[in-house]
Write a protein that holds these residues in place. Sequence first.
Motif, PDB file in Angstrom:
ATOM      1  N   ILE C  19      -0.329 -15.576   0.433  1.00 35.10           N
ATOM      2  CA  ILE C  19       0.820 -14.710   0.161  1.00 35.10           C
ATOM      3  C   ILE C  19       0.544 -13.848  -1.072  1.00 35.10           C
ATOM      4  O   ILE C  19       0.856 -12.660  -1.111  1.00 35.10           O
ATOM      5  N   GLY C  20      -0.090 -14.453  -2.073  1.00 34.32           N
ATOM      6  CA  GLY C  20      -0.431 -13.688  -3.276  1.00 34.32           C
ATOM      7  C   GLY C  20      -1.379 -12.538  -2.965  1.00 34.32           C
ATOM      8  O   GLY C  20      -1.189 -11.410  -3.443  1.00 34.32           O
ATOM      9  N   ALA C  21      -2.397 -12.810  -2.152  1.00 32.77           N
ATOM     10  CA  ALA C  21      -3.385 -11.774  -1.839  1.00 32.77           C
ATOM     11  C   ALA C  21      -2.759 -10.664  -1.001  1.00 32.77           C
ATOM     12  O   ALA C  21      -3.024  -9.477  -1.211  1.00 32.77           O
ATOM     13  N   LEU C  22      -1.908 -11.053  -0.051  1.00 36.97           N
ATOM     14  CA  LEU C  22      -1.196 -10.082   0.788  1.00 36.97           C
ATOM     15  C   LEU C  22      -0.375  -9.148  -0.098  1.00 36.97           C
ATOM     16  O   LEU C  22      -0.439  -7.915   0.011  1.00 36.97           O
ATOM     17  N   GLN C  23       0.389  -9.777  -0.995  1.00 37.81           N
ATOM     18  CA  GLN C  23       1.286  -9.011  -1.854  1.00 37.81           C
ATOM     19  C   GLN C  23       0.477  -8.163  -2.857  1.00 37.81           C
ATOM     20  O   GLN C  23       0.833  -7.017  -3.127  1.00 37.81           O
ATOM     21  N   GLY C  24      -0.605  -8.724  -3.370  1.00 38.72           N
ATOM     22  CA  GLY C  24      -1.431  -7.985  -4.326  1.00 38.72           C
ATOM     23  C   GLY C  24      -2.061  -6.743  -3.717  1.00 38.72           C
ATOM     24  O   GLY C  24      -2.098  -5.673  -4.343  1.00 38.72           O
ATOM     25  N   ALA C  25      -2.555  -6.871  -2.475  1.00 35.69           N
ATOM     26  CA  ALA C  25      -3.169  -5.718  -1.815  1.00 35.69           C
ATOM     27  C   ALA C  25      -2.118  -4.644  -1.543  1.00 35.69           C
ATOM     28  O   ALA C  25      -2.386  -3.447  -1.675  1.00 35.69           O
ATOM     29  N   MET C  26      -0.892  -5.083  -1.150  1.00 36.96           N
ATOM     30  CA  MET C  26       0.175  -4.110  -0.926  1.00 36.96           C
ATOM     31  C   MET C  26       0.517  -3.366  -2.212  1.00 36.96           C
ATOM     32  O   MET C  26       0.694  -2.148  -2.222  1.00 36.96           O
ATOM     33  N   PHE C  27       0.617  -4.113  -3.292  1.00 32.30           N
ATOM     34  CA  PHE C  27       0.924  -3.502  -4.587  1.00 32.30           C
ATOM     35  C   PHE C  27      -0.131  -2.458  -4.946  1.00 32.30           C
ATOM     36  O   PHE C  27       0.192  -1.325  -5.309  1.00 32.30           O
ATOM     37  N   ALA C  28      -1.393  -2.852  -4.843  1.00 31.26           N
ATOM     38  CA  ALA C  28      -2.488  -1.954  -5.250  1.00 31.26           C
ATOM     39  C   ALA C  28      -2.585  -0.754  -4.313  1.00 31.26           C
ATOM     40  O   ALA C  28      -2.855   0.368  -4.745  1.00 31.26           O
ATOM     41  N   GLY C  29      -2.336  -0.989  -3.016  1.00 33.23           N
ATOM     42  CA  GLY C  29      -2.464   0.091  -2.045  1.00 33.23           C
ATOM     43  C   GLY C  29      -1.442   1.194  -2.250  1.00 33.23           C
ATOM     44  O   GLY C  29      -1.643   2.337  -1.817  1.00 33.23           O
ATOM     45  N   ARG C  30      -0.331   0.855  -2.923  1.00 29.89           N
ATOM     46  CA  ARG C  30       0.716   1.855  -3.124  1.00 29.89           C
ATOM     47  C   ARG C  30       0.512   2.689  -4.388  1.00 29.89           C
ATOM     48  O   ARG C  30       1.241   3.644  -4.632  1.00 29.89           O
ATOM     49  N   LEU C  31      -0.484   2.325  -5.200  1.00 32.22           N
ATOM     50  CA  LEU C  31      -0.738   3.077  -6.440  1.00 32.22           C
ATOM     51  C   LEU C  31      -1.646   4.264  -6.144  1.00 32.22           C
ATOM     52  O   LEU C  31      -2.832   4.244  -6.460  1.00 32.22           O
ATOM     53  N   LYS C  32      -1.083   5.292  -5.524  1.00 35.46           N
ATOM     54  CA  LYS C  32      -1.925   6.415  -5.101  1.00 35.46           C
ATOM     55  C   LYS C  32      -2.670   7.042  -6.278  1.00 35.46           C
ATOM     56  O   LYS C  32      -3.826   7.424  -6.192  1.00 35.46           O
ATOM     57  N   LEU C  86      -0.736  -3.715   6.959  1.00 36.16           N
ATOM     58  CA  LEU C  86       0.726  -3.621   7.004  1.00 36.16           C
ATOM     59  C   LEU C  86       1.213  -2.361   6.287  1.00 36.16           C
ATOM     60  O   LEU C  86       2.141  -1.697   6.728  1.00 36.16           O
ATOM     61  N   LEU C  87       0.533  -2.066   5.174  1.00 39.01           N
ATOM     62  CA  LEU C  87       0.926  -0.911   4.375  1.00 39.01           C
ATOM     63  C   LEU C  87       0.782   0.388   5.164  1.00 39.01           C
ATOM     64  O   LEU C  87       1.535   1.339   4.965  1.00 39.01           O
ATOM     65  N   ARG C  88      -0.207   0.425   6.069  1.00 30.93           N
ATOM     66  CA  ARG C  88      -0.403   1.633   6.865  1.00 30.93           C
ATOM     67  C   ARG C  88       0.579   1.688   8.016  1.00 30.93           C
ATOM     68  O   ARG C  88       0.941   2.753   8.491  1.00 30.93           O
TER      69      ARG C  88
END
Lengths: 201, 201, 201
Positions: C19-32, C86-88
């Motif tokens: 869950i941490g890795a999922l959430q971390g990747a989402m967080f980072a992916g949104r920092l355009k 998921l982010l995409r």
Amino acid sequence: MTLAPFEIPLWADLAAVGIGALQGAMFAGRLKERRLDLLGVALIGILVGLGGGLLRDILLNQLPAAMKTNWYLVVATLAALLGMALLRLFTRLNPLIIALDAVTIGLFAAIGTTKALAYGVPEVPAVFVGVVSAVGGSILRDVSLNLPIALMHVGSLYAVAAGAGTVLITVLVALGANITVAATTCVIVTTLIRLGSVRFG
Amino acid sequence: MTLAPFEIPLWADLAAVGIGALQGAMFAGRLKERRLDLLGVALIGILVGLGGGLLRDILLNQLPAAMKTNWYLVVATLAALLGMALLRLFTRLNPLIIALDAVTIGLFAAIGTTKALAYGVPEVPAVFVGVVSAVGGSILRDVSLNLPIALMHVGSLYAVAAGAGTVLITVLVALGANITVAATTCVIVTTLIRLGSVRFG
Amino acid sequence: MTLAPFEIPLWADLAAVGIGALQGAMFAGRLKERRLDLLGVALIGILVGLGGGLLRDILLNQLPAAMKTNWYLVVATLAALLGMALLRLFTRLNPLIIALDAVTIGLFAAIGTTKALAYGVPEVPAVFVGVVSAVGGSILRDVSLNLPIALMHVGSLYAVAAGAGTVLITVLVALGANITVAATTCVIVTTLIRLGSVRFG
């Protein structure tokens, strides 16, 4: 060189932790533009107090001292809160913060080096552990606050002060000096160099 | 998979540390706008040289190699000073810095992976330890200098190069290859990928 | 206080990591504006997933759990990739990221505290280990991304949530409560405080 079994006295380690946490909270509390909340200021204080010892024990592959008893975290937290209170009571604390900073560096340098020597670490890495103990708290503070690391920049004699003190203690111990004498000399020399560097440059 | 007792040769580890420190000091010395003093440049060099190995040994819960003998810190310090001297003597050192960087990554990746395998760490975390050893020095450098971490940003194939090398060495060792052969292949492949990524991208 | 031999169930630790890795990747992916490449986003995800546990085990002077089996790194990597996918696919994931973040904090706080108690660490440092486990991944994420550490700034109740949960679990265990009950209570309380803090401030 392995020393005869030698325990750092708990009160000495706790004194360094407390002074470090007090000074760290004062430093953080004065950074208005960082918009730290009270919790953030307290956390920085605790980190400055405990950081050097944590890095020291991780380098020595030992269970960190702060994990062995409740005292370290309790002292660091109370000292950080005291630092925050002092900051509200007094306006001109800069000289006090600098003096406390100098004493902390000396204490941590002496404790770090003697602990490393006591675990049989050779002289050069023992000096390294002493320096990391001395400056580790302030490095973690600057990284946490996203500030340039004070240690790396023009005019700071932090590492020089800690390095001179740790080399001195290592030489004195190698020459057979009493640990307490060597450590006290280290604290005094480090503090004086650090205070001198602030005064003259 | 546990390897038969296998010691990383001291000279190989020291060579990686020395090249890393040399390259780190050159990198830091060229950042004029950071206003690093000479001590700061030397410290960055030492950190780049020792950082990967420190992180590797902390992950493996071992006493860091640099704590066991005086050599690591002596070599890292001398190499950092040499890097600073070279920077003053020559103006066009960019290609040399890139080449040294590529070799360091390969060496640290090979040493980190084989050390992890030798301690009985499974394949996937052994690859991870190899990658951390390879890129750890440069990560600590960027954090210390308050720079964006090169590894995370567009165009850098750092981690890919280290990852390919460490996967290769792990597969070769699993297939029963001689450690020295596997490690040498890893160093060559990693260095070539890294150099190729600079050349073509 | 030493607990009777108590193993953290592997699935619970892996769930927190995932869950941490999922959430971390989402967080980072949104920092355009950070111009992270895909590899960088994946690495941040893996770091958020594994960071808390690594810091926990380093503080406890234990071989990190992620070094003992292949599962941790495999789960963290797959979860980070899933987060990127998921982010995409979806545009409005903010509430999901916040909810997952809250659950991760609770899980890591519970696992960290119980692991520390199981190794005989006293209550206060056990709480500290729980808090570091809970917030360590996000601290490493912010340092890696050269962002101000969220934890330190106005309005974040991260550490309060984790602290309340870890104090609660420690008190319950001291009172003789079943570990599973205490841990579940900790997860629920921490998650609710964190979600409440987002909702009301």
